[in-house]
Design an enzyme around this catalytic site. Structure first.
Site, PDB file in Angstrom:
ATOM      1  N   LYS A 176      42.682  33.391  37.928  1.00 48.64           N
ATOM      2  CA  LYS A 176      41.246  33.601  37.736  1.00 48.64           C
ATOM      3  C   LYS A 176      40.929  34.747  36.775  1.00 48.64           C
ATOM      4  CE  LYS A 176      39.215  31.337  41.678  1.00 48.64           C
ATOM      5  NZ  LYS A 176      40.332  30.947  42.568  1.00 48.64           N
ATOM      6  N   GLU A 212      29.497  34.196  41.617  1.00 47.59           N
ATOM      7  CA  GLU A 212      29.527  33.596  42.942  1.00 47.59           C
ATOM      8  C   GLU A 212      30.956  33.689  43.460  1.00 47.59           C
ATOM      9  OE1 GLU A 212      30.099  31.967  40.194  1.00 47.59           O
ATOM     10  OE2 GLU A 212      31.924  30.884  40.757  1.00 47.59           O
ATOM     11  N   SER A 231      49.393  28.609  40.791  1.00 48.29           N
ATOM     12  CA  SER A 231      48.140  29.277  40.433  1.00 48.29           C
ATOM     13  C   SER A 231      47.967  30.665  41.038  1.00 48.29           C
ATOM     14  CB  SER A 231      46.957  28.388  40.813  1.00 48.29           C
ATOM     15  OG  SER A 231      47.010  28.036  42.188  1.00 48.29           O
TER      16      SER A 231
END
Ligand SMILES: *Cc1c(COP(=O)(O)O)cnc(C)c1O
Length: 398
Positions: free
Chosen positions: A88, A110, A377
């Site tokens: 991310k 968010e 990930s």
């Protein structure tokens, strides 16, 4: 159909289903992004932070013991080794640099599980931006540790009580707030979703995953892989892993959604499996919804995959059959998670373990003897509590 409209869509998916008041803001964003991404100074700055701060490039690791046991040549793209523990941050660094370039001083975001909130709070501290994170009160309760992390990093966590008080509602709130404050505020969106141009922006800032992978696999194997595999929540790590392979027709692209307790139980997060098209968060895409078109709550042991939709480019890749999407249940995922712990000494995020479980299936069947690259990930430190509860047979899905 005007050229302008085509640009904002992936086939029939995507678009800008937002209030009129946001249209100019989205246009300003698109223009700023297109300029930035073709400016070598911007790219150099982005690459500087990816290298010196995030710790890229990440290794493409040959998982020898898994390969020997399951029968295919398995490589893991180690996004878990990034600063903050997942992919991310790649997107967050890109978007905050873009925000600075646009002269914004505040950022909002968010978050559901809190991972994107933590990455954004991290970037906000690094680049001296005032940061507010919208989070449903249900999620605040479930993810106390991440709430505290964001606060340590100097962010304000703003509770959202509307609707189901989860990610879907936090996203609505962030979009609403942005529409009112776009003058000085940039909305850092966490996945390859939302109104155009966000799906494009997130893809470009996650593309680094496949750019590195392609170079690394050619170095190690002298050829491209037979398949690349990634888990799909909103679809950012997967679109990043697919990006540089989409035009390589011999490379299969496989996205793995969360099957929860099983698709047939209705308690899952597999938006693609049932294929109902609808509109949410400014985009047209595949969504979990009931017969009346109400958005249904997604359900998965992995907080990071329980988004009720999927990015519009994935919907398009599915319909054009360029990519394949499959589901893995909670149980299959937890078995794979333990396998990766025991055979390679890597504790993966529960999200990533979904992709691992499918890689094991592939390796034993149609991909026997072939080369598979999986996007790992994120790391699993954040999930240790959930794993412990699961092992004790306690309720882990809400
Ligand atoms: C957030 C998250 C995901 C899911 O998000 P995508 O946008 O689909 O990539 C997957 N893995 C990890 C580790 C995450 O933190």
């Amino acid at each position: 159909m005007s050229k302008n409209r085509e640009n904002k869509y992936f086939g029939e998916f995507g678009g800008q289903y937002v209030a009129e008041s946001l249209m100019n803001t989205l246009e300003e964003l698109e223009k700023a992004f297109d300029e930035a991404i073709s400016d070598p100074n911007f790219i150099n700055e982005y690459m500087y932070y990816l290298k010196e701060y995030v710790g890229r490039e990440t290794p493409l690791y040959y998982a020898k013991r898994l390969s020997e046991k399951y029968g295919a040549t398995i490589y893991l793209k180690r996004e878990d080794l990034n600063h903050t523990g997942a992919h991310k941050i790649n997107n967050v660094i890109g978007q905050i640099l873009l925000a600075k370039r646009m002269g914004k001083t505040k950022i909002i975001a968010e978050t559901g599980a809190g991972q994107h909130g933590v990455a954004t709070a991290t970037g906000a501290a690094l680049f001296n931006m005032e940061c507010t994170i919208y989070m449903g009160t249900e999620d605040i309760e479930r993810q106390k540790l991440n709430v505290f992390r964001m606060q340590m990093l100097g962010a304000t966590v703003s509770p959202v009580k509307t609707g189901s008080a989860t990610l879907k509602d936090a996203t609505n709130e962030a979009i609403r707030t942005w529409a009112e404050r776009a003058e000085d505020t940039f909305y850092v969106l966490g996945s390859a979703v939302g109104p155009y141009p966000y799906p494009k922006i997130v893809k470009e800032f996650q593309r680094i995953i496949s750019t590195e992978t392609k170079r690394q696999i050619l170095e190690k194997e002298g050829k491209l892989p037979d398949a690349v595999v990634a888990c799909v929540g909103g679809g950012s790590n997967s679109i990043g892993m697919f990006a540089d392979f989409i035009d390589e027709k011999d490379v299969d692209l496989i996205g793995v959604e969360a099957g929860g307790l099983g698709i047939e139980t209705g308690k899952h997060a597999s938006a693609m499996a049932l294929g109902q098209v609808g509109v949410l968060h400014g985009m047209k895409t595949y969504l979990l919804q009931d017969d009346d078109g109400n958005i249904q709550l997604a359900h998965s042991i992995s907080a990071g995959l329980d988004y009720p939709g999927v990015g519009p480019e994935h919907a398009y890749l599915r319909d054009t059959k360029r990519a394949t999407y499959v589901s893995i249940t909670d149980k299959e995922c937890m078995d794979a998670l333990m396998e990766l712990c025991r055979l390679e000494g890597i504790i993966p995020a529960i999200e990533s373990a979904h992709a691992m479980a499918y890689v094991f299936k592939m390796a034993q069947n149609e991909y026997k003897g072939k080369t598979i690259v999986m996007c790992l990930s994120g790391r699993g430190d954040k999930d240790v509590d959930t794993v412990a509860k699961y092992m004790n047979g306690e309720e882990t899905n809400k």
